[in-house]
Design an enzyme around this catalytic site. Sequence first.
Site, PDB file in Angstrom:
ATOM      1  N   GLU A  45     -69.853 -14.998 121.090  1.00 34.31           N
ATOM      2  CA  GLU A  45     -69.333 -15.398 122.401  1.00 34.31           C
ATOM      3  C   GLU A  45     -69.298 -16.935 122.484  1.00 34.31           C
ATOM      4  O   GLU A  45     -68.316 -17.534 122.904  1.00 34.31           O
ATOM      5  CB  GLU A  45     -70.230 -14.807 123.487  1.00 34.31           C
ATOM      6  CG  GLU A  45     -69.605 -14.830 124.851  1.00 34.31           C
ATOM      7  CD  GLU A  45     -70.522 -14.183 125.881  1.00 34.31           C
ATOM      8  OE1 GLU A  45     -71.584 -13.627 125.497  1.00 34.31           O
ATOM      9  OE2 GLU A  45     -70.175 -14.254 127.068  1.00 34.31           O
ATOM     10  N   ARG A  62     -81.706  -3.795 112.536  1.00 36.01           N
ATOM     11  CA  ARG A  62     -81.897  -2.366 112.843  1.00 36.01           C
ATOM     12  C   ARG A  62     -81.047  -1.476 111.962  1.00 36.01           C
ATOM     13  O   ARG A  62     -81.394  -0.311 111.726  1.00 36.01           O
ATOM     14  CB  ARG A  62     -81.656  -2.087 114.326  1.00 36.01           C
ATOM     15  CG  ARG A  62     -82.764  -2.619 115.222  1.00 36.01           C
ATOM     16  CD  ARG A  62     -82.449  -2.389 116.689  1.00 36.01           C
ATOM     17  NE  ARG A  62     -81.273  -3.101 117.121  1.00 36.01           N
ATOM     18  CZ  ARG A  62     -81.242  -4.393 117.478  1.00 36.01           C
ATOM     19  NH1 ARG A  62     -82.356  -5.090 117.487  1.00 36.01           N
ATOM     20  NH2 ARG A  62     -80.118  -4.975 117.838  1.00 36.01           N
TER      21      ARG A  62
HETATM   22  P1  AMP Z   1     -71.174  -7.037 117.539  1.00 30.85           P
HETATM   23  O1  AMP Z   1     -71.012  -7.970 116.379  1.00 30.85           O
HETATM   24  O2  AMP Z   1     -70.750  -7.626 118.845  1.00 30.85           O
HETATM   25  O3  AMP Z   1     -70.492  -5.699 117.272  1.00 30.85           O
HETATM   26  O4  AMP Z   1     -72.720  -6.781 117.729  1.00 30.85           O
HETATM   27  C1  AMP Z   1     -73.363  -5.838 116.961  1.00 30.85           C
HETATM   28  C2  AMP Z   1     -74.767  -6.243 116.604  1.00 30.85           C
HETATM   29  O5  AMP Z   1     -75.492  -6.755 117.722  1.00 30.85           O
HETATM   30  C3  AMP Z   1     -75.526  -5.035 116.099  1.00 30.85           C
HETATM   31  O6  AMP Z   1     -76.230  -5.404 114.934  1.00 30.85           O
HETATM   32  C4  AMP Z   1     -76.440  -4.645 117.234  1.00 30.85           C
HETATM   33  O7  AMP Z   1     -77.720  -4.336 116.764  1.00 30.85           O
HETATM   34  C5  AMP Z   1     -76.481  -5.844 118.169  1.00 30.85           C
HETATM   35  N1  AMP Z   1     -76.160  -5.507 119.581  1.00 30.85           N
HETATM   36  C6  AMP Z   1     -75.078  -5.937 120.275  1.00 30.85           C
HETATM   37  N2  AMP Z   1     -75.088  -5.491 121.537  1.00 30.85           N
HETATM   38  C7  AMP Z   1     -76.197  -4.726 121.668  1.00 30.85           C
HETATM   39  C8  AMP Z   1     -76.761  -3.947 122.736  1.00 30.85           C
HETATM   40  N3  AMP Z   1     -76.184  -3.865 123.955  1.00 30.85           N
HETATM   41  N4  AMP Z   1     -77.912  -3.278 122.503  1.00 30.85           N
HETATM   42  C9  AMP Z   1     -78.490  -3.343 121.280  1.00 30.85           C
HETATM   43  N5  AMP Z   1     -78.029  -4.051 120.246  1.00 30.85           N
HETATM   44  C10 AMP Z   1     -76.885  -4.737 120.415  1.00 30.85           C
END
Ligand code: AMP
Length: 177
Positions: free
Chosen positions: A102, A65
Amino acid sequence: MPNPVTPAEIEAAIRNVADFPKPGIQFKDITPVLADARLFAGAIDLLTERFKPGTIDAVVGIDARGFIFAAAAAIKLQAGFVPVRKKGKLPYKTIEQDYALEYGTATVAMHVDALKPGARVLLIDDLLATGGTAAAAAALVKRLQARIVEVSFLIELKFLNGREKLKDYPVRSLVVY
Ligand code: AMP
């Protein structure tokens, strides 16, 4: 000129989907923002408002996205677009970076010649959660000796403290939960 779009308007259009992709996760669905011409353009205006065209060399977008916002921002800033992809998708020689999930690990990749040393980079993704993905993408940019001017997100889930993994960079998000 029509009224500029506000972050509050973007927030109002984001759809919360419970238990997707798995139980306990509330997914932030940005497709209603994309589908609204004024909101989509307004989101790009907000993401790029701090930079004059010509002051950013490359907008780096994160699979998948992040590509949508980063590509549009690149055109607006007269910059190139560079994809950070999940491992195994890019056809040419890549550099790779692992990061913790996780459970287990994931890997992102960038082409070895995607950025010139010293290039001024704006890194964009749709959402900052734990920060692992963006930090891994930032590490790839650094390994090519480019310079991150800002890391920008449409959405930040503040309670997950993702900013802590991005302490070395200015971080900005439009809508904070
Ligand atoms: P992180 O590495 O945990 O910061 O996760 C970020 C990535 O996961 C991004 O590319 C987001 O598109 C996706 N992502 C994580 N959590 C969500 C959520 N609650 N809703 C939508 N996309 C998420």
